[in-house]
Design a protein around this motif. Structure first.
Motif, PDB file in Angstrom:
ATOM      1  N   SER A  63       0.928  -1.096   0.147  1.00  0.00           N
ATOM      2  CA  SER A  63      -0.014   0.061  -0.050  1.00  0.00           C
ATOM      3  C   SER A  63       1.001   1.161   0.026  1.00  0.00           C
ATOM      4  N   VAL A  65      -0.155   4.297   0.028  1.00  0.00           N
ATOM      5  CA  VAL A  65      -0.709   5.031   1.017  1.00  0.00           C
ATOM      6  C   VAL A  65      -0.125   5.069   2.410  1.00  0.00           C
ATOM      7  N   ASN A  68       3.340   6.163   2.481  1.00  0.00           N
ATOM      8  CA  ASN A  68       3.538   7.509   2.749  1.00  0.00           C
ATOM      9  C   ASN A  68       3.091   8.095   4.284  1.00  0.00           C
ATOM     10  N   SER A 104       5.168   1.530  -6.153  1.00  0.00           N
ATOM     11  CA  SER A 104       4.158   1.503  -6.277  1.00  0.00           C
ATOM     12  C   SER A 104       3.284   0.602  -5.964  1.00  0.00           C
ATOM     13  N   ASP A 105       2.031   0.502  -5.860  1.00  0.00           N
ATOM     14  CA  ASP A 105       1.011  -0.616  -5.516  1.00  0.00           C
ATOM     15  C   ASP A 105       0.213  -1.166  -6.582  1.00  0.00           C
ATOM     16  N   GLY A 107      -2.864  -0.662  -7.038  1.00  0.00           N
ATOM     17  CA  GLY A 107      -3.869   0.347  -7.290  1.00  0.00           C
ATOM     18  C   GLY A 107      -3.246   1.605  -7.897  1.00  0.00           C
ATOM     19  N   SER A 109      -1.076   3.606  -7.250  1.00  0.00           N
ATOM     20  CA  SER A 109      -0.608   4.765  -6.504  1.00  0.00           C
ATOM     21  C   SER A 109       0.912   4.555  -6.287  1.00  0.00           C
ATOM     22  N   THR A 110       1.635   5.640  -6.207  1.00  0.00           N
ATOM     23  CA  THR A 110       3.130   5.397  -6.181  1.00  0.00           C
ATOM     24  C   THR A 110       3.622   6.714  -5.111  1.00  0.00           C
ATOM     25  N   LEU A 125       3.470  11.404  -2.491  1.00  0.00           N
ATOM     26  CA  LEU A 125       2.489  10.446  -3.081  1.00  0.00           C
ATOM     27  C   LEU A 125       1.731  10.939  -4.170  1.00  0.00           C
ATOM     28  N   ARG A 127      -1.464   9.756  -6.587  1.00  0.00           N
ATOM     29  CA  ARG A 127      -2.810   8.669  -6.654  1.00  0.00           C
ATOM     30  C   ARG A 127      -3.221   8.963  -8.038  1.00  0.00           C
ATOM     31  N   ASP A 129      -6.132   9.188 -10.893  1.00  0.00           N
ATOM     32  CA  ASP A 129      -7.421  10.124 -10.819  1.00  0.00           C
ATOM     33  C   ASP A 129      -8.493   9.019 -10.921  1.00  0.00           C
ATOM     34  N   PRO A 130      -9.430   8.763 -10.085  1.00  0.00           N
ATOM     35  CA  PRO A 130     -10.462   7.699 -10.034  1.00  0.00           C
ATOM     36  C   PRO A 130     -11.551   8.020 -11.128  1.00  0.00           C
TER      37      PRO A 130
END
Length: 140
Positions: A63, A65, A68, A104-105, A107, A109-110, A125, A127, A129-130
């Motif tokens: 993860s 997040v 971070n 990075s994970d 999802g 996110s890095t 961090l 993330r 864009d959803p």
């Protein structure tokens, strides 16, 4: 930071001199044995961290997040590798200062971390864009 390179060997030498003055050669042998044990403990920790990291993909973390949230300024690269249990993906050139690594994970996110002199100075961090990953659904 460069002063540590001189203080540790000088401290070890001072311990050996004090041990010799206090107890002679048996004191030097005792202090040398203690210093050797200290060195072996650090070496064992280094090898166990790298052994765990060798079995994971480079730059992958469970993860980003959570990574971070755990990072703090001044943490060593070895401590970050122990936290992530993976080597970071190198973004900077070989031998360049500061060193930049990315984890990075799944999802996407890095976390990009910048290390100067082996210590963490800043991180960021990123993330995804959803809205960009969700396809537009047709209206009924």
């Amino acid at each position: 930071m460069q002063i540590k390179k001189f203080l540790v060997p000088l401290g070890c030498a001072a311990l050996l001199v004090v041990a010799h003055r206090a107890s002679g050669w048996p004191g030097v042998a005792a202090v040398a044995g203690g210093l050797l044990m200290w060195l072996l403990l650090h070496f064992t920790r280094l090898m166990s961290v790298l052994k765990r990291a060798a079995h994971r993909p480079i730059g992958h973390v469970d993860s980003a997040v959570m990574l971070n949230a755990k990072l703090r300024p001044g943490v060593t690269l070895m401590h970050v590798i122990a936290m992530t249990r993976a080597l970071g993906e190198r973004l900077s050139a070989e031998g360049a200062e500061p060193e930049v690594y990315r984890w990075s994970d799944n999802g996407l996110s890095t976390v990009e971390a910048e290390f100067a002199g082996g210590k963490l100075v800043r991180w960021q961090l990123a993330r995804p864009d959803p809205q960009a990953s969700v396809p537009d659904s047709p209206a009924p």
